[in-house]
Design a protein around this motif. Structure first.
Motif, PDB file in Angstrom:
ATOM      1  N   THR A 148       7.934 121.882   5.153  1.00 35.66           N
ATOM      2  CA  THR A 148       8.325 123.235   5.563  1.00 35.66           C
ATOM      3  C   THR A 148       7.728 123.648   6.901  1.00 35.66           C
ATOM      4  O   THR A 148       8.108 124.683   7.449  1.00 35.66           O
ATOM      5  N   ARG A 149       6.791 122.865   7.455  1.00 35.67           N
ATOM      6  CA  ARG A 149       6.079 123.276   8.668  1.00 35.67           C
ATOM      7  C   ARG A 149       6.924 123.061   9.918  1.00 35.67           C
ATOM      8  O   ARG A 149       7.574 122.034  10.074  1.00 35.67           O
ATOM      9  N   GLN A 150       6.888 124.038  10.795  1.00 37.90           N
ATOM     10  CA  GLN A 150       7.592 123.900  12.070  1.00 37.90           C
ATOM     11  C   GLN A 150       6.930 122.805  12.902  1.00 37.90           C
ATOM     12  O   GLN A 150       5.704 122.693  12.965  1.00 37.90           O
ATOM     13  N   GLY A 151       7.770 121.987  13.533  1.00 36.35           N
ATOM     14  CA  GLY A 151       7.244 120.933  14.390  1.00 36.35           C
ATOM     15  C   GLY A 151       7.012 119.612  13.688  1.00 36.35           C
ATOM     16  O   GLY A 151       6.549 118.654  14.314  1.00 36.35           O
ATOM     17  N   TYR A 152       7.304 119.544  12.377  1.00 37.05           N
ATOM     18  CA  TYR A 152       7.151 118.300  11.617  1.00 37.05           C
ATOM     19  C   TYR A 152       8.531 117.783  11.220  1.00 37.05           C
ATOM     20  O   TYR A 152       9.459 118.567  11.017  1.00 37.05           O
ATOM     21  N   GLN A 153       8.637 116.464  11.078  1.00 38.22           N
ATOM     22  CA  GLN A 153       9.941 115.886  10.782  1.00 38.22           C
ATOM     23  C   GLN A 153      10.394 116.271   9.377  1.00 38.22           C
ATOM     24  O   GLN A 153       9.721 115.986   8.385  1.00 38.22           O
ATOM     25  N   ALA A 154      11.531 116.925   9.329  1.00 37.11           N
ATOM     26  CA  ALA A 154      12.127 117.308   8.053  1.00 37.11           C
ATOM     27  C   ALA A 154      13.121 116.229   7.610  1.00 37.11           C
ATOM     28  O   ALA A 154      13.644 115.496   8.438  1.00 37.11           O
ATOM     29  N   PRO A 155      13.363 116.098   6.311  1.00 38.84           N
ATOM     30  CA  PRO A 155      12.854 116.967   5.244  1.00 38.84           C
ATOM     31  C   PRO A 155      11.488 116.589   4.713  1.00 38.84           C
ATOM     32  O   PRO A 155      10.984 117.251   3.811  1.00 38.84           O
ATOM     33  N   GLY A 156      10.885 115.491   5.232  1.00 36.19           N
ATOM     34  CA  GLY A 156       9.540 115.166   4.792  1.00 36.19           C
ATOM     35  C   GLY A 156       9.329 113.689   4.560  1.00 36.19           C
ATOM     36  O   GLY A 156      10.168 112.857   4.899  1.00 36.19           O
ATOM     37  N   HIS A 157       8.181 113.353   4.004  1.00 33.74           N
ATOM     38  CA  HIS A 157       7.812 111.966   3.692  1.00 33.74           C
ATOM     39  C   HIS A 157       8.260 111.577   2.290  1.00 33.74           C
ATOM     40  O   HIS A 157       8.303 112.406   1.386  1.00 33.74           O
ATOM     41  N   ILE A 158       8.530 110.295   2.114  1.00 31.39           N
ATOM     42  CA  ILE A 158       8.548 109.710   0.785  1.00 31.39           C
ATOM     43  C   ILE A 158       7.101 109.422   0.416  1.00 31.39           C
ATOM     44  O   ILE A 158       6.358 108.809   1.190  1.00 31.39           O
ATOM     45  N   VAL A 159       6.693 109.898  -0.773  1.00 27.55           N
ATOM     46  CA  VAL A 159       5.307 109.728  -1.206  1.00 27.55           C
ATOM     47  C   VAL A 159       5.276 109.044  -2.568  1.00 27.55           C
ATOM     48  O   VAL A 159       6.213 109.151  -3.367  1.00 27.55           O
ATOM     49  N   ILE A 160       4.171 108.327  -2.827  1.00 25.97           N
ATOM     50  CA  ILE A 160       3.989 107.590  -4.077  1.00 25.97           C
ATOM     51  C   ILE A 160       2.583 107.864  -4.599  1.00 25.97           C
ATOM     52  O   ILE A 160       1.621 107.921  -3.821  1.00 25.97           O
ATOM     53  N   ALA A 161       2.469 108.029  -5.903  1.00 24.18           N
ATOM     54  CA  ALA A 161       1.156 108.194  -6.540  1.00 24.18           C
ATOM     55  C   ALA A 161       1.197 107.565  -7.924  1.00 24.18           C
ATOM     56  O   ALA A 161       2.257 107.419  -8.532  1.00 24.18           O
ATOM     57  N   GLU A 162       0.007 107.202  -8.407  1.00 26.05           N
ATOM     58  CA  GLU A 162      -0.081 106.815  -9.808  1.00 26.05           C
ATOM     59  C   GLU A 162       0.111 108.075 -10.649  1.00 26.05           C
ATOM     60  O   GLU A 162      -0.312 109.172 -10.265  1.00 26.05           O
ATOM     61  N   VAL A 163       0.772 107.928 -11.804  1.00 20.45           N
ATOM     62  CA  VAL A 163       1.112 109.096 -12.607  1.00 20.45           C
ATOM     63  C   VAL A 163       0.563 108.939 -14.017  1.00 20.45           C
ATOM     64  O   VAL A 163       0.466 107.828 -14.548  1.00 20.45           O
ATOM     65  N   ASP A 164       0.184 110.061 -14.609  1.00 20.19           N
ATOM     66  CA  ASP A 164      -0.295 110.095 -15.986  1.00 20.19           C
ATOM     67  C   ASP A 164       0.859 110.576 -16.868  1.00 20.19           C
ATOM     68  O   ASP A 164       1.185 111.769 -16.878  1.00 20.19           O
ATOM     69  N   LEU A 165       1.480 109.669 -17.595  1.00 24.09           N
ATOM     70  CA  LEU A 165       2.637 110.021 -18.408  1.00 24.09           C
ATOM     71  C   LEU A 165       2.257 110.577 -19.774  1.00 24.09           C
ATOM     72  O   LEU A 165       3.132 110.954 -20.549  1.00 24.09           O
ATOM     73  N   LYS A 166       0.955 110.634 -20.071  1.00 26.77           N
ATOM     74  CA  LYS A 166       0.512 111.234 -21.324  1.00 26.77           C
ATOM     75  C   LYS A 166       0.103 112.692 -21.115  1.00 26.77           C
ATOM     76  O   LYS A 166       0.549 113.586 -21.837  1.00 26.77           O
ATOM     77  N   LYS A 167      -0.745 112.932 -20.119  1.00 28.79           N
ATOM     78  CA  LYS A 167      -1.238 114.284 -19.869  1.00 28.79           C
ATOM     79  C   LYS A 167      -0.405 115.027 -18.828  1.00 28.79           C
ATOM     80  O   LYS A 167      -0.467 116.248 -18.734  1.00 28.79           O
ATOM     81  N   GLY A 168       0.371 114.274 -18.029  1.00 28.28           N
ATOM     82  CA  GLY A 168       1.110 114.884 -16.939  1.00 28.28           C
ATOM     83  C   GLY A 168       0.316 114.868 -15.650  1.00 28.28           C
ATOM     84  O   GLY A 168      -0.893 114.607 -15.636  1.00 28.28           O
ATOM     85  N   GLY A 169       0.995 115.144 -14.551  1.00 31.93           N
ATOM     86  CA  GLY A 169       0.338 115.167 -13.249  1.00 31.93           C
ATOM     87  C   GLY A 169       0.121 113.774 -12.706  1.00 31.93           C
ATOM     88  O   GLY A 169       0.533 112.765 -13.289  1.00 31.93           O
ATOM     89  N   ILE A 170      -0.556 113.704 -11.551  1.00 29.70           N
ATOM     90  CA  ILE A 170      -0.790 112.423 -10.890  1.00 29.70           C
ATOM     91  C   ILE A 170      -2.259 112.037 -10.985  1.00 29.70           C
ATOM     92  O   ILE A 170      -3.120 112.862 -11.265  1.00 29.70           O
ATOM     93  N   ILE A 171      -2.509 110.761 -10.756  1.00 27.71           N
ATOM     94  CA  ILE A 171      -3.865 110.212 -10.750  1.00 27.71           C
ATOM     95  C   ILE A 171      -4.205 109.856  -9.312  1.00 27.71           C
ATOM     96  O   ILE A 171      -3.486 109.086  -8.672  1.00 27.71           O
ATOM     97  N   GLY A 172      -5.275 110.402  -8.791  1.00 34.34           N
ATOM     98  CA  GLY A 172      -5.624 110.124  -7.409  1.00 34.34           C
ATOM     99  C   GLY A 172      -4.828 110.980  -6.441  1.00 34.34           C
ATOM    100  O   GLY A 172      -4.515 112.142  -6.732  1.00 34.34           O
ATOM    101  N   GLU A 173      -4.471 110.396  -5.307  1.00 32.15           N
ATOM    102  CA  GLU A 173      -3.814 111.136  -4.232  1.00 32.15           C
ATOM    103  C   GLU A 173      -2.394 110.615  -3.996  1.00 32.15           C
ATOM    104  O   GLU A 173      -2.053 109.488  -4.351  1.00 32.15           O
TER     105      GLU A 173
END
Length: 551
Positions: A148-173
């Motif tokens: 959403t920031r002006q001056g940055y390439q839209a629509p954004g980066h593809i990002v990857i993270a380890e995910v917790d499929l039991k508790k939800g959310g991601i693990i790490g960054e």
């Protein structure tokens, strides 16, 4: 065997394909429609049957959804270790100001037909999540991080993270891995695969319009860096001409229309290996009306046969990157594409056809059922069809440019705001409706037509017919963007024309609500039965049958 595209005509975009043993499944987006997330099944890749929906028990609230928000880009996966099916999806809640507020979830089931678990929250960083089950037991999620920031390439980066499929959310960054693998920009819909020694990242890019594509990169590490395909171009597209569109968050890219291809907008792909050891990518596509850049059937699902090159890159089997309307089927499979998407339901069973979907609200027996009057579908009238809250509509996807849809309705209104009938529908601002209602002037039930075009109400005051016995057969003949309306009254055996050649080309992805150069929606044309009661919410209509015949 030859596979004829589209394998799933009508609204079936963002296909995610998997194989479990020798059966194939595809999940597709549904946006403001309930039940949400269509699931199709096939044994031969050529013929697909709708077997159900993943979100059909109130897991998602779609009331007030503006076109084209809602449920986006479902991703199917199968965990061979636990033998569970997984579905990831985004609920796009807001698109105003290009903020794109979207919550993403995952669900699991022991059987593809359900029941599915309660949604497990993943992230709100963007949209188009996909789960990858690595061989070491770790789970990863890939998604678009919306910029959403002006001056940055839209629509954004593809990002990857380890995910917790039991508790939800991601693990790490989150790990930012790419803005896309070509100069087309607008990277989205990332999906991770493994082949030999590499992780492969399949993405969509080029925007959701005529410059859409499928791109690929590879890495020895799941978090990258990912090396782009050496061609610097998409591996599947409808428009192979070079496009430089970095920084463009999305656009129709009408200049990329390919006049030499029946198929347009090929992109957003998903890879599957067959039980015969072959590879295919399922992807979305569109077919415009002749001479127009309008797509009433929306984004449909197609297949392309793929192969791995000697140096480990995935390419189309014919060596090109131009998506085809016909592709070679699996070896040793002589099944033919039947391609019959006609619909007939005489409502003799308690459950009406699962092909019926409803905009914005849930389907419940309280307002639509076949039990109150056996042999009929009863629909209790509620909001105007301009409403995004409680329209009483049951609709099916249009799957052809040339078809007839008809029904018989029995309805005894007592107020002009009580109506029931048959129509064409895109969203709450765009529809055509032939219906029975009450005339104070005649003190009788009449037949007439109402239309919504870009939010404007159009009443056909010069086309009204008195209806004896409060019953009529209604028919709409749709032919390449034009609609004829016909009817039969009590004790007549022939159809009478009420209106001819109503221009309904605007009931298409490019014809609704969009800014110049943009696509207004992603959701396609539907046919519907419905009823309205803005009086006392006491009226109801009985429908004797529902029929769609594709020509």
């Amino acid at each position: 065997m030859t596979i004829k595209n589209p394998i799933i005509p009508g609204m079936a975009p963002d296909p995610s394909i998997i194989r479990v043993e020798e059966t194939y499944y595809i999940a597709t987006s549904t946006f403001h429609w309930n039940p949400a997330v269509q699931i199709f099944e096939s044994k031969d890749l050529a013929n697909w049957e709708l077997i159900g929906y993943a979100l059909e028990n109130g897991e998602v609230n779609l009331r007030g959804t503006n076109t084209p928000a809602g449920v986006w880009a479902p991703h199917l996966s199968y965990d061979p270790e636990t033998k569970k099916y997984w579905l990831a999806y985004s609920h796009m809640l807001n698109m105003a100001g290009r903020e794109f507020n979207s919550d993403s979830y995952a669900m699991w089931a022991d059987d593809i037909r359900g029941p599915w678990s309660e949604p497990i929250y993943l992230t709100s960083i963007g949209f188009d999540p996909a789960i990858y089950h690595d061989k070491d037991g770790k789970k990863y999620v890939a998604i678009l991080e919306w910029e959403t920031r002006q001056g940055y390439q839209a629509p954004g980066h593809i990002v990857i993270a380890e995910v917790d499929l039991k508790k939800g959310g991601i693990i790490g960054e989150w790990h930012r891995v790419t803005h896309g693998f070509t100069t087309r920009g607008c990277a989205e819909a990332p999906q991770i695969y493994q082949h030999d020694d590499y992780y492969y990242l399949l993405i969509a890019a080029g925007g959701t319009g005529y410059g859409h594509d499928v791109e690929i990169g590879r890495s020895k590490n799941v978090f990258g860096p990912y090396e782009p395909h050496p061609s610097g171009e998409p591996i599947i597209t409808s428009s192979p001409n070079h496009l430089f569109s970095l920084g463009d968050p999305d656009a129709g890219h009408f200049e990329m229309y390919n006049p030499n291809s029946l198929m347009q907008k090929a992109g957003h792909g998903s890879l599957v290996e067959t039980h015969t050891g072959e590879f295919y990518i399922a992807h979305l596509m569109s077919r415009p009306l002749s001479g127009e850049l309008l797509n009433p059937l929306g984004r449909e699902t197609s297949l392309q046969k793929m192969t791995w090159t000697a140096d480990g890159w995935l390419e189309m089997a014919d060596g090109s990157n131009l998506a085809k309307m016909e592709v070679e089927g699996m070896k040793d499979n002589d099944a033919e594409t039947i391609g019959n998407f006609d619909i007939y339901d005489d409502f003799s069973k308690e459950a009406f056809t699962k092909k019926f979907m409803t905009p914005y609200r849930e389907q419940t027996v309280k307002w639509a059922n076949t039990t109150e009057r056996p042999g009929y579908l009863r629909i209790h009238g509620e909001n105007s069809f301009f409403s995004q809250n409680n329209p009483a509509i049951l609709a099916t996807r249009a799957t052809s440019f040339d078809y007839e849809v008809d029904t018989k309705v029995v309805f005894q209104p007592v107020h002009y705001s009580e109506t029931a009938g048959l129509g064409l529908y895109y969203d709450s601002n765009n529809w055509l409706y032939v219906h029975l209602t009450y005339s104070e002037e005649k003190n009788a039930t009449i037949l007439t037509v109402l239309q919504a075009k870009l939010g404007t109400r159009i009443e056909y005051v010069n086309h009204r017919v008195e209806v004896p016995n409060h019953a009529a057969n209604l028919k709409i003949v749709y032919n390449h963007g034009y609609a004829d309306i016909l009817y039969k009254l009590y004790e007549t055996d022939h159809w009478t024309t009420l209106l001819q050649k109503i221009d309904v080309k605007y009931l298409s992805d490019e014809g609704v609500n969009g800014e110049p150069g943009e696509i207004g929606g992603f959701t396609a044309l539907f046919n519907f039965l419905g009823s309205v009661d803005a009086n006392q919410h006491q009226s109801f209509a009985d429908f004797e049958y529902y029929q769609v015949k594709n020509q």
